[in-house]
Design a protein around this motif. Structure first.
Motif, mmCIF file in Angstrom:
data_model
loop_
_atom_site.group_PDB
_atom_site.id
_atom_site.type_symbol
_atom_site.label_atom_id
_atom_site.label_comp_id
_atom_site.label_asym_id
_atom_site.label_seq_id
_atom_site.Cartn_x
_atom_site.Cartn_y
_atom_site.Cartn_z
ATOM 1 N N HIS A 61 0.841 -1.195 0.000
ATOM 2 C CA HIS A 61 0.000 0.000 0.000
ATOM 3 C C HIS A 61 0.877 1.247 0.000
ATOM 4 O O HIS A 61 2.107 1.180 0.126
ATOM 5 C CB HIS A 61 -0.962 -0.001 1.185
ATOM 6 C CG HIS A 61 -0.295 0.082 2.530
ATOM 7 N ND1 HIS A 61 0.219 1.246 3.047
ATOM 8 C CD2 HIS A 61 -0.060 -0.867 3.474
ATOM 9 C CE1 HIS A 61 0.736 1.026 4.249
ATOM 10 N NE2 HIS A 61 0.589 -0.256 4.527
ATOM 11 N N LYS A 88 -10.726 8.234 -0.293
ATOM 12 C CA LYS A 88 -9.666 8.286 -1.290
ATOM 13 C C LYS A 88 -8.332 8.649 -0.632
ATOM 14 O O LYS A 88 -8.272 9.526 0.244
ATOM 15 C CB LYS A 88 -9.983 9.326 -2.372
ATOM 16 C CG LYS A 88 -11.351 9.169 -3.025
ATOM 17 C CD LYS A 88 -11.487 7.876 -3.796
ATOM 18 C CE LYS A 88 -12.844 7.803 -4.491
ATOM 19 N NZ LYS A 88 -13.060 6.499 -5.157
ATOM 20 N N ASP A 108 -14.031 0.252 -2.572
ATOM 21 C CA ASP A 108 -13.176 0.100 -3.756
ATOM 22 C C ASP A 108 -12.673 1.456 -4.264
ATOM 23 O O ASP A 108 -13.212 2.504 -3.939
ATOM 24 C CB ASP A 108 -13.963 -0.598 -4.873
ATOM 25 C CG ASP A 108 -15.200 0.187 -5.293
ATOM 26 O OD1 ASP A 108 -15.174 0.796 -6.381
ATOM 27 O OD2 ASP A 108 -16.184 0.200 -4.530
ATOM 28 N N HIS A 109 -11.629 1.389 -5.079
ATOM 29 C CA HIS A 109 -11.017 2.554 -5.705
ATOM 30 C C HIS A 109 -10.642 3.636 -4.688
ATOM 31 O O HIS A 109 -10.882 4.820 -4.882
ATOM 32 C CB HIS A 109 -11.920 3.128 -6.802
ATOM 33 C CG HIS A 109 -12.008 2.243 -8.008
ATOM 34 N ND1 HIS A 109 -12.885 1.177 -8.071
ATOM 35 C CD2 HIS A 109 -11.309 2.246 -9.155
ATOM 36 C CE1 HIS A 109 -12.730 0.563 -9.239
ATOM 37 N NE2 HIS A 109 -11.773 1.182 -9.922
ATOM 38 N N TYR A 151 -7.518 4.011 -4.060
ATOM 39 C CA TYR A 151 -6.195 4.392 -4.566
ATOM 40 C C TYR A 151 -5.141 4.316 -3.458
ATOM 41 O O TYR A 151 -4.250 5.148 -3.369
ATOM 42 C CB TYR A 151 -6.228 5.788 -5.200
ATOM 43 C CG TYR A 151 -7.240 5.869 -6.310
ATOM 44 C CD1 TYR A 151 -6.985 5.296 -7.551
ATOM 45 C CD2 TYR A 151 -8.472 6.481 -6.107
ATOM 46 C CE1 TYR A 151 -7.931 5.342 -8.578
ATOM 47 C CE2 TYR A 151 -9.425 6.532 -7.122
ATOM 48 C CZ TYR A 151 -9.146 5.955 -8.349
ATOM 49 O OH TYR A 151 -10.087 5.995 -9.349
ATOM 50 N N TYR A 196 -2.891 -2.485 -6.736
ATOM 51 C CA TYR A 196 -3.923 -3.220 -7.487
ATOM 52 C C TYR A 196 -5.070 -3.713 -6.603
ATOM 53 O O TYR A 196 -5.641 -4.770 -6.815
ATOM 54 C CB TYR A 196 -3.344 -4.319 -8.387
ATOM 55 C CG TYR A 196 -2.342 -5.282 -7.797
ATOM 56 C CD1 TYR A 196 -2.718 -6.265 -6.893
ATOM 57 C CD2 TYR A 196 -1.007 -5.233 -8.185
ATOM 58 C CE1 TYR A 196 -1.807 -7.159 -6.372
ATOM 59 C CE2 TYR A 196 -0.078 -6.116 -7.663
ATOM 60 C CZ TYR A 196 -0.488 -7.070 -6.765
ATOM 61 O OH TYR A 196 0.430 -7.956 -6.236
ATOM 62 N N GLU A 197 -5.372 -2.934 -5.560
ATOM 63 C CA GLU A 197 -6.585 -3.029 -4.748
ATOM 64 C C GLU A 197 -6.692 -4.253 -3.851
ATOM 65 O O GLU A 197 -7.759 -4.513 -3.285
ATOM 66 C CB GLU A 197 -7.834 -2.924 -5.638
ATOM 67 C CG GLU A 197 -7.873 -1.625 -6.435
ATOM 68 C CD GLU A 197 -9.164 -1.422 -7.161
ATOM 69 O OE1 GLU A 197 -10.041 -0.765 -6.587
ATOM 70 O OE2 GLU A 197 -9.284 -1.920 -8.300
ATOM 71 N N GLY A 198 -5.606 -4.997 -3.681
ATOM 72 C CA GLY A 198 -5.654 -6.145 -2.779
ATOM 73 C C GLY A 198 -4.392 -6.977 -2.851
ATOM 74 O O GLY A 198 -3.410 -6.586 -3.493
ATOM 75 N N TYR A 236 -9.847 -8.290 -4.521
ATOM 76 C CA TYR A 236 -10.094 -6.946 -4.022
ATOM 77 C C TYR A 236 -10.333 -6.989 -2.524
ATOM 78 O O TYR A 236 -11.277 -7.630 -2.059
ATOM 79 C CB TYR A 236 -11.313 -6.343 -4.715
ATOM 80 C CG TYR A 236 -11.252 -6.358 -6.224
ATOM 81 C CD1 TYR A 236 -10.284 -5.628 -6.904
ATOM 82 C CD2 TYR A 236 -12.154 -7.114 -6.967
ATOM 83 C CE1 TYR A 236 -10.229 -5.633 -8.288
ATOM 84 C CE2 TYR A 236 -12.113 -7.124 -8.355
ATOM 85 C CZ TYR A 236 -11.143 -6.384 -9.010
ATOM 86 O OH TYR A 236 -11.095 -6.403 -10.375
ATOM 87 N N ASP A 261 -11.775 -5.178 -0.462
ATOM 88 C CA ASP A 261 -12.814 -4.192 -0.167
ATOM 89 C C ASP A 261 -14.159 -4.910 -0.226
ATOM 90 O O ASP A 261 -14.196 -6.150 -0.178
ATOM 91 C CB ASP A 261 -12.739 -2.998 -1.131
ATOM 92 C CG ASP A 261 -12.715 -3.416 -2.596
ATOM 93 O OD1 ASP A 261 -13.600 -4.199 -3.004
ATOM 94 O OD2 ASP A 261 -11.822 -2.979 -3.347
ATOM 95 N N TYR A 292 -3.921 2.555 -11.771
ATOM 96 C CA TYR A 292 -4.923 1.493 -11.685
ATOM 97 C C TYR A 292 -5.407 1.014 -13.045
ATOM 98 O O TYR A 292 -6.106 0.017 -13.131
ATOM 99 C CB TYR A 292 -6.129 1.989 -10.874
ATOM 100 C CG TYR A 292 -5.942 1.836 -9.389
ATOM 101 C CD1 TYR A 292 -6.660 0.896 -8.673
ATOM 102 C CD2 TYR A 292 -5.029 2.619 -8.710
ATOM 103 C CE1 TYR A 292 -6.503 0.750 -7.309
ATOM 104 C CE2 TYR A 292 -4.858 2.490 -7.350
ATOM 105 C CZ TYR A 292 -5.591 1.557 -6.654
ATOM 106 O OH TYR A 292 -5.406 1.420 -5.308
#
Length: 402
Positions: A115, A125, A146-147, A149, A153-155, A168, A170, A195
């Motif tokens: 992260h 955000k 989600d998103h 940022y 790559y979100e996970g 993900y 999230d 992303y």
């Protein structure tokens, strides 16, 4: 004095022999099938390793030496794994486990959870200047969306020399595929420049699935009788990388207070991927009696579902094949599950669904993609059928260890 010295010498020699024996374990691997098994990862329990003393070990078949890695399973049990490049049909292969190192063996699996730092959250955000860190551990609240940022790559991501995945971390909690054109490790370089970039073809490959509101491939879900529910409503989740080895990498996640609307419970998951494998192994453990855990595959228009659900077979599968990748390429998707755990094979508007009934809270399955642009491409439905049949034979006929 002379008798004492002789006694001491004999005792010392016996001690050395015992110590030497405690650093060696002889195994015989038996392939009972009439097909050559390639890229097989042998797994030994802690009990089978109890005679070995502390140290680093290698597996030697008389021609090659490969590393032995220690991993921990979903329930905290230690196991040793090592790779076998090939076992011929009906072959008995002799293996010696002994102390040593295999530094030259290439890294064939990888896992990470990274992260940003240096910025700050503005609502949901993450904004401002940043750099990346890889703690391989993260706790997110139930309202993490989600998103943001924030997470690379979100996970978490995991890969073998064949394919890469992410899910993900999230409210979507869906599994996606990073298809690879190379056998090299690619995830450290994916997602660091935004992303959107990994949705486009690159030298390493691309994110070649569109998940949306569906299950992607192998996503954890609950069947409510009409549709699947992903792990969306939960109090919190803790995710960590428990193994990042040359032979096996693993992602462990605990979902606290998953609310399906019918039952609320905690769920642990462990995803493992092995060197030489396209398939990931998903293990699940629920802390309450639950009989509607499920998983599945995205539905695509014009793509038929392939089913093998043989009650005499320990493992079965569902699969799809056709032009269903984000790049409009030939892509195969398969899920292998224990036949005795299947409650129902069904569907909703978005997904082909396998409903599972855990045994004492435990269920497991494998999920596997193929791609026509893989380094070892699967181009036709016949090729894909052979590929999934080979995996099914391996699952139903594991290598016997003596």
């Amino acid at each position: 004095m002379r008798k004492f010295s002789l006694f001491f010498l004999l005792s010392f020699i016996l001690f050395i022999e015992v110590q030497a024996q405690s650093r060696i374990l002889k195994l015989e691997l038996q392939n009972k099938t009439e097909q050559t098994v390639v890229d097989y990862v042998v797994e030994l329990s802690e009990k089978q390793l109890s005679g070995l003393s502390f140290g680093n070990y290698i597996a030697d078949d008389g021609k090659t030496q490969v590393p032995v890695e220690i991993i921990v399973d979903l329930f905290g049990n230690k196991k040793a794994v090592f790779p076998i490049s090939a076992i011929k049909p009906l072959e008995n292969k002799q293996i010696t486990i002994k102390q040593g190192d295999s530094f030259s063996y290439p890294k064939r699996t990888y896992a990470e959870l990274s992260h940003k730092i240096g910025g700050q959250f503005d609502g949901n955000k993450y904004v401002g200047g940043f750099s990346w860190v890889k703690p391989n551990y993260m706790k997110v609240s139930g309202d993490f969306k989600d998103h943001a940022y924030y997470i690379k790559y979100e996970g978490p991501g995991w890969e073998s020399d064949k394919v890469a995945f992410r899910f993900y971390l999230d409210q979507r909690n869906a599994i996606d595929v990073f298809a690879k054109k190379t056998s090299g490790i690619i995830l450290p370089h994916v997602g660091i420049d935004g992303y959107d970039s990994y949705h486009n073809p690159a030298d390493w490959g691309m994110d070649n699935m569109k998940v949306g509101n569906a299950l992607g491939i192998g996503t954890i879900a609950y069947w409510d009788g009409a549709k699947v529910l992903r792990v969306e409503k939960r109090d919190s989740a803790i995710c960590c990388i428990t193994a990042d080895g040359k032979i096996r990498s693993q992602v462990k996640t605990t979902y606290y207070g998953w609310d399906t609307g019918k039952i609320r419970f905690n769920l642990q998951s462990l995803i493992s991927i092995d060197a030489g494998s396209r398939a990931s192994h998903m293990e699940l453990f629920a802390d309450k009696a639950i009989d509607n855990l499920s998983t599945g595959i995205n539905k695509m228009k014009g793509i038929d579902l392939m089913i093998k659900n043989d009650k005499t077979s320990e493992w079965s599968y569902i699969a799809t094949f056709g032009k269903q990748s984000l790049n409009n390429d030939m892509q195969g998707l398969a899920i292998f599950f224990r036949t005795k755990q299947v409650k129902e094979i069904t569907s909703d508007n978005l997904n082909h669904v396998v409903v599972l009934k855990p045994e004492n809270g435990y269920a497991d399955y494998y999920f596997m993609p193929t791609w026509e642009l893989d380094k070892e491409p699967i181009l036709t439905e016949a090729d894909f059928q052979r590929c999934i049949d080979e995996v099914l034979i391996r699952l139903n006929n594991p290598i016997i260890i003596k």
